[in-house]
Design an enzyme around this catalytic site. Structure first.
Site, PDB file in Angstrom:
ATOM      1  N   GLU A  71       0.830  -1.203   0.000  1.00 57.24           N
ATOM      2  CA  GLU A  71       0.000   0.000   0.000  1.00 57.24           C
ATOM      3  C   GLU A  71       0.870   1.259   0.000  1.00 57.24           C
ATOM      4  O   GLU A  71       0.573   2.232  -0.700  1.00 57.24           O
ATOM      5  CB  GLU A  71      -0.923   0.010   1.227  1.00 57.24           C
ATOM      6  CG  GLU A  71      -1.859  -1.182   1.299  1.00 57.24           C
ATOM      7  CD  GLU A  71      -1.297  -2.336   2.110  1.00 57.24           C
ATOM      8  OE1 GLU A  71      -2.079  -3.026   2.768  1.00 57.24           O
ATOM      9  OE2 GLU A  71      -0.059  -2.556   2.078  1.00 57.24           O
ATOM     10  N   THR A 120      18.892 -42.094   3.876  1.00 53.06           N
ATOM     11  CA  THR A 120      19.221 -41.303   2.682  1.00 53.06           C
ATOM     12  C   THR A 120      20.510 -40.523   2.900  1.00 53.06           C
ATOM     13  O   THR A 120      21.365 -40.445   2.015  1.00 53.06           O
ATOM     14  CB  THR A 120      18.071 -40.346   2.345  1.00 53.06           C
ATOM     15  OG1 THR A 120      16.892 -41.102   2.082  1.00 53.06           O
ATOM     16  CG2 THR A 120      18.396 -39.486   1.133  1.00 53.06           C
ATOM     17  N   THR A 156      11.679 -43.329   1.996  1.00 55.11           N
ATOM     18  CA  THR A 156      10.315 -43.787   2.182  1.00 55.11           C
ATOM     19  C   THR A 156       9.874 -43.761   3.639  1.00 55.11           C
ATOM     20  O   THR A 156       8.780 -43.289   3.954  1.00 55.11           O
ATOM     21  CB  THR A 156      10.164 -45.211   1.615  1.00 55.11           C
ATOM     22  OG1 THR A 156      10.345 -45.177   0.196  1.00 55.11           O
ATOM     23  CG2 THR A 156       8.787 -45.768   1.912  1.00 55.11           C
ATOM     24  N   SER A 173       6.500 -41.274   7.649  1.00 54.42           N
ATOM     25  CA  SER A 173       6.299 -40.792   9.015  1.00 54.42           C
ATOM     26  C   SER A 173       5.561 -39.454   9.029  1.00 54.42           C
ATOM     27  O   SER A 173       4.776 -39.183   9.937  1.00 54.42           O
ATOM     28  CB  SER A 173       7.644 -40.667   9.736  1.00 54.42           C
ATOM     29  OG  SER A 173       8.436 -39.628   9.192  1.00 54.42           O
TER      30      SER A 173
END
Length: 327
Positions: A52, A200, A264, A269
């Site tokens: 604004e 991972t 996975t 989870s």
């Protein structure tokens, strides 16, 4: 409809603040008088003028007398409190516009409805909810952070056509193409943090950076009870022992978005607890004989989109979210 036309312009402007406005929301504003835009602006950078303010600054001196008959369009409710900048609601009142059209209510507890009330008390006609769904979607990360008190959660994985993310030996598969890989790195650049699980982290040694896209790499997190119990310190990595402790911590640090990339068990989870806002699945037209199954796709989504990019199918599932702030 005229209101929708100008609100779409607000949304266009707002997206220019995608990189620098956060943790503030992206907001666009347009000032219209007698069918002509006389001022427009967007929130460029956190700590600087809001949309604004920039829209009013854009009004030429010779157009200032037109404000008394003008309509201000803004994609998010004007702020009504003193933060890093003064209240925009007060500025709007001082400028004396005739009408204000607001895309959606601000879920931030210090604003939520107060900006609208301030304008109406000053005699300004206020319309709320024009292109509301689009305005909410634009700031879904900001809204989720303020309503759920956690980051916006994006779960992402790549899988074969028959639903595996790694081969029978547990080795990761190269499923992304050069084009879709760049899109993954674009997504990383748009997120504040990125998370993988212990397996991972240990087997893939992922970089999780934005080397194929311009932009800042997200904070890297490994979710591992083992490493957390060992008080492990990893250069360039944050170690988290469990989800329940991590999400409130990230929220307190103004982290608005967390990208969860695997594997996975970690993805499941989050899914099992309903902790997701968006799921992105890349499916390659490849079949393998056995391996690690992909996570279970959720069924409680409100929208689903499919794109074919470079031969791979990108599926995006989105959840809905509430505008009502939690007490």
């Amino acid at each position: 409809m005229e209101d929708e036309i100008y609100m779409r312009r607000c949304l266009q402007l707002a997206q220019n603040g995608k990189q620098l406005a956060k943790p503030n929301p992206m907001v666009g504003a347009v000032i219209v008088s007698h069918g002509r835009i006389i001022g427009e602006g967007y929130h460029v950078r956190c700590g600087e003028g809001h949309a604004e303010v920039n829209a009013f600054a854009h009004v030429r001196p010779e157009d200032e007398p037109l404000l008394g008959d003008a309509t201000l369009y803004v994609s998010l409710e004007p702020c009504s409190h003193h933060g890093k900048t003064p209240p925009c609601a007060d500025l709007i009142v001082r400028k004396g516009v005739k009408r204000c059209v607001i895309g959606c209510v601000d879920p931030f507890a210090k604003v939520h409805g107060r900006g609208i009330q301030r304008l109406r008390e000053a005699g300004i006609a206020v319309t709320v909810g024009v292109l509301e769904a689009e305005c909410r979607a634009l700031n879904r990360r900001f809204i989720t952070c303020n309503t759920e008190h956690r980051p916006y959660l994006i779960l992402k994985w790549a899988q074969t056509q028959n639903g595996f993310i790694s081969d029978a030996s547990g080795q990761p598969l190269s499923l992304s193409t050069p084009v879709t890989r760049r899109l993954v790195h674009q997504l990383r650049a748009e997120c504040d943090a990125i998370l993988v699980g212990h397996t991972t982290f240990s087997t893939d040694h992922p970089q999780l950076n934005t080397r194929h896209w311009s932009g800042t790499s997200p904070q890297r997190i490994v979710l591992s009870r083992t490493l957390a119990a060992q008080n492990a310190t990893l250069p360039g990595w944050r170690v988290a022992g469990n989800i329940d402790e991590l999400l409130p911590q990230l929220h307190a640090e103004h982290c608005q978005s967390l990208l969860v990339e695997g594997g996975t068990a970690t993805l499941n989870s989050f899914l099992a607890r309903g902790l997701w806002d968006e799921v992105r699945i890349e499916t390659a037209p490849i079949l393998i004989k056995g391996g690690t199954p992909a996570p279970t796709m959720p069924t409680d989504f409100c929208s689903e989109q499919h794109q074919i990019i470079d031969g791979n199918t990108i599926t995006t599932l989105c959840k809905s979210f509430s505008l009502q702030p939690k007490s």
